[in-house]
Scaffold this motif. Structure first.
Motif, mmCIF file in Angstrom:
data_model
loop_
_atom_site.group_PDB
_atom_site.id
_atom_site.type_symbol
_atom_site.label_atom_id
_atom_site.label_comp_id
_atom_site.label_asym_id
_atom_site.label_seq_id
_atom_site.Cartn_x
_atom_site.Cartn_y
_atom_site.Cartn_z
ATOM 1 N N GLU A 1 8.196 66.575 9.172
ATOM 2 C CA GLU A 1 8.870 67.365 8.132
ATOM 3 C C GLU A 1 8.880 66.627 6.793
ATOM 4 O OE1 GLU A 1 12.606 68.524 9.904
ATOM 5 O OE2 GLU A 1 11.535 69.829 11.322
ATOM 6 N N GLU A 2 8.907 65.296 6.858
ATOM 7 C CA GLU A 2 8.844 64.533 5.600
ATOM 8 C C GLU A 2 7.444 64.547 4.997
ATOM 9 O OE1 GLU A 2 10.778 60.616 5.544
ATOM 10 O OE2 GLU A 2 11.972 61.284 7.253
ATOM 11 N N GLY A 3 6.463 64.929 5.778
ATOM 12 C CA GLY A 3 5.119 65.100 5.226
ATOM 13 C C GLY A 3 4.082 64.079 5.673
ATOM 14 N N TYR A 4 4.448 63.141 6.531
ATOM 15 C CA TYR A 4 3.462 62.125 6.961
ATOM 16 C C TYR A 4 2.222 62.793 7.541
ATOM 17 C CZ TYR A 4 6.846 58.534 5.976
ATOM 18 O OH TYR A 4 7.719 57.721 5.309
ATOM 19 N N GLN A 5 1.060 62.228 7.186
ATOM 20 C CA GLN A 5 -0.208 62.883 7.551
ATOM 21 C C GLN A 5 -0.653 62.593 8.979
ATOM 22 O OE1 GLN A 5 -3.410 62.495 4.772
ATOM 23 N NE2 GLN A 5 -2.128 62.937 3.004
ATOM 24 N N ARG A 6 -0.151 61.482 9.548
ATOM 25 C CA ARG A 6 -0.479 61.249 10.953
ATOM 26 C C ARG A 6 0.591 60.377 11.608
ATOM 27 N NH1 ARG A 6 -0.073 56.266 11.246
ATOM 28 N NH2 ARG A 6 -1.706 54.795 10.679
ATOM 29 N N ILE A 7 0.617 60.523 12.926
ATOM 30 C CA ILE A 7 1.611 59.806 13.721
ATOM 31 C C ILE A 7 0.876 58.781 14.581
ATOM 32 C CG2 ILE A 7 3.305 60.063 15.592
ATOM 33 C CD1 ILE A 7 4.272 61.419 13.011
ATOM 34 N N LYS A 8 1.377 57.554 14.575
ATOM 35 C CA LYS A 8 0.854 56.525 15.498
ATOM 36 C C LYS A 8 1.966 56.191 16.487
ATOM 37 C CE LYS A 8 0.132 51.636 14.880
ATOM 38 N NZ LYS A 8 -0.513 50.562 14.077
ATOM 39 N N LEU A 9 1.618 56.229 17.766
ATOM 40 C CA LEU A 9 2.601 55.905 18.806
ATOM 41 C C LEU A 9 2.307 54.537 19.385
ATOM 42 C CD1 LEU A 9 2.552 59.246 20.847
ATOM 43 C CD2 LEU A 9 4.073 58.619 18.941
ATOM 44 N N LYS A 10 3.334 53.738 19.527
ATOM 45 C CA LYS A 10 3.173 52.482 20.260
ATOM 46 C C LYS A 10 3.146 52.815 21.745
ATOM 47 C CE LYS A 10 3.138 49.430 16.972
ATOM 48 N NZ LYS A 10 2.024 48.485 16.795
ATOM 49 N N ILE A 11 2.184 52.220 22.469
ATOM 50 C CA ILE A 11 2.099 52.499 23.906
ATOM 51 C C ILE A 11 2.057 51.204 24.708
ATOM 52 C CG2 ILE A 11 0.965 54.754 23.699
ATOM 53 C CD1 ILE A 11 -1.699 53.204 24.449
ATOM 54 N N LYS A 12 2.318 51.333 25.996
ATOM 55 C CA LYS A 12 2.143 50.241 26.962
ATOM 56 C C LYS A 12 1.978 50.913 28.325
ATOM 57 C CE LYS A 12 7.097 49.633 27.866
ATOM 58 N NZ LYS A 12 8.251 48.722 27.853
ATOM 59 N N PRO A 13 1.504 50.195 29.339
ATOM 60 C CA PRO A 13 1.351 50.831 30.648
ATOM 61 C C PRO A 13 2.698 51.432 31.081
ATOM 62 C CG PRO A 13 0.249 48.703 30.636
ATOM 63 C CD PRO A 13 1.022 48.796 29.343
ATOM 64 N N GLY A 14 2.707 52.725 31.396
ATOM 65 C CA GLY A 14 3.948 53.391 31.784
ATOM 66 C C GLY A 14 4.552 54.208 30.650
ATOM 67 N N TRP A 15 4.259 53.850 29.398
ATOM 68 C CA TRP A 15 4.668 54.659 28.237
ATOM 69 C C TRP A 15 3.375 55.006 27.504
ATOM 70 C CZ3 TRP A 15 9.318 56.726 26.443
ATOM 71 C CH2 TRP A 15 9.342 57.171 25.114
ATOM 72 N N ASP A 16 2.571 55.849 28.171
ATOM 73 C CA ASP A 16 1.266 56.148 27.581
ATOM 74 C C ASP A 16 0.789 57.560 27.911
ATOM 75 O OD1 ASP A 16 0.887 55.399 30.250
ATOM 76 O OD2 ASP A 16 -0.443 53.729 29.833
ATOM 77 N N VAL A 17 0.236 57.753 29.124
ATOM 78 C CA VAL A 17 -0.446 59.026 29.407
ATOM 79 C C VAL A 17 0.529 60.207 29.349
ATOM 80 C CG1 VAL A 17 -1.857 60.301 31.061
ATOM 81 C CG2 VAL A 17 -2.175 57.825 30.778
#
Ligand code: OSB
Ligand code: MG
Length: 374
Positions: free
Chosen positions: A154-170
């Motif tokens: 909603e603030e307008g950011y053009q892309r989202i990057k998610l931090k992942i690790k095994p178990g917080w991914d797929v």
């Protein structure tokens, strides 16, 4: 220029929201500000090393020691003030790129202020506005993550990057993709995976979510396993920690270890090394983008100017000041436009004003170096 005085200042600022990666959760950031005074002007730099050697082997304490005992004495004894001269001479000391970068960036700010031009002009940058993305840490639950993504979009950011690790991914990516089918989405593992069947299956599963890139799945030195993985993935791999200079960037390209590179001036030793990486990537048609280390506005302003170079081609991990800190160290704060871009400052040097009162509030330790000390 005749340098009169150099100051280093250990500072700490609380985050507005904790930041968790595969390396752990942090509630605040500790960093070193570097100030170089000459002819009535002050150049500012920021050393991005953190308290503990998690992202990199450097820490605030190793950077403090390198600055105090080696880099600042070198600069003063040899009367260096040009960034390129400092870059060349500082090569004598192995490693410690974060310590070097803070001082080199202060010299760049000083040089640009003396010439009366913004840094982007000195660098030969060409982009007047740069696209902004946001890097979102691991949350306590997937529903909290979805809410954060929604708010940033909603603030307008053009892309989202998610931090992942095994178990917080797929399952996280599947859920996010279902809720937001069309957004530009990418992930960053900070080296949390190893080249084994289990982890490889997870990484291949990520290949089905239309991710823009997968950043640094394996440990930094492991160019070879990144290359083996890239052969089996459609999604481009992006290297961050692995890229320590232009030479590793070339080798990573030749080996096929990645298709994108995340350049962080604070990680690779400064602006000159960043430009070398940018140029070798451009020559080989590999796009780059600008990463961040949750810097204060001082370090981030430096990154904004760097990201104006022509081969920076993705939304960056350069977000608004208020996304990181309740009170950033600069005025005006960095903000994003409704189109999800950051307007590049046009005033001399970093083009924003460090707020000394706020710096004093954040300061834990300060050391002053004068020519007469050496
Ligand atoms: O790996 O890109 C990373 C923050 C600290 C350390 C490493 C990383 C990050 C980020 C945040 O992803 C980027 C930002 O400054 O917004
Ligand atoms: Mg990264």
């Amino acid at each position: 220029m005749k340098i009169d005085r150099i100051e280093i200042e250990l500072c700490s600022l609380p985050y507005v929201h904790f930041f968790e990666t595969s390396l752990g959760r942090e509630e605040d950031r500790t960093f070193i500000l570097v100030k170089v005074y000459a002819e009535g002007i002050c150049g500012y730099g920021e050393t991005v090393a953190d308290k503990a050697p998690l992202y990199s082997y450097e820490t605030t304490q190793t950077a403090w020691l390198m600055l105090k005992d080696y880099l600042i004495p070198l600069l003063i004894r040899k009367s260096l003030s040009e960034p390129l001269d400092f870059y060349e001479e500082a090569k004598i000391f192995k490693g410690h790129p974060m310590a070097k970068a803070g001082l080199e960036m202060a010299l760049w700010d000083l040089a640009a202020k003396q010439k009366g031009v913004p840094l982007w002009k000195l660098y030969g940058g060409s982009q007047k506005e740069i696209p902004s993305g946001v890097s979102i840490g691991i949350q306590d639950s997937q529903s909290q993550l979805i809410h954060r993504i929604q708010a940033f979009l909603e603030e307008g950011y053009q892309r989202i990057k998610l931090k992942i690790k095994p178990g917080w991914d797929v399952s996280v990516c599947r859920n996010v993709r279902e809720k937001f089918p069309d957004i530009r989405l990418q992930v960053d593992a900070n080296g949390a995976y190893v080249y084994c069947l289990d982890d490889k299956k997870r990484l291949l599963d990520l290949d089905t979510f239309g991710l823009e890139m997968i950043e640094q799945p394996f440990v930094p030195y492991d160019l070879w396993d990144h290359a083996r993985l890239q052969e089996d993935l459609h999604t481009p791999l992006c290297l961050d920690e692995s890229i320590i200079n232009a030479e590793t960037a070339r080798k990573a390209m030749e080996m096929g270890s990645c298709r994108v590179i995340n350049i962080k001036a604070g990680r690779v030793g400064g602006i000159i090394e960043s430009k070398r990486i940018h140029d070798v990537c451009q020559k080989n048609s590999m796009p780059v983008w600008c990463g961040g280390m949750l810097e204060s506005g001082i370090g981030r302003a430096h990154n904004v100017h760097l990201a104006t170079l022509p081969n920076f081609k993705f939304p960056h991990d350069l977000s608004a000041s208020k996304r990181y800190y309740a009170e950033d160290l600069i005025e005006p704060p960095i903000d994003i436009t409704g189109q999800g871009t950051i307007k590049v400052p046009d005033l001399p040097g970093i083009g924003v004003s460090p707020q000394e009162k706020r710096i004093q509030k954040a300061s834990q330790l300060k050391k002053i170096f004068k020519k007469s000390d050496f």
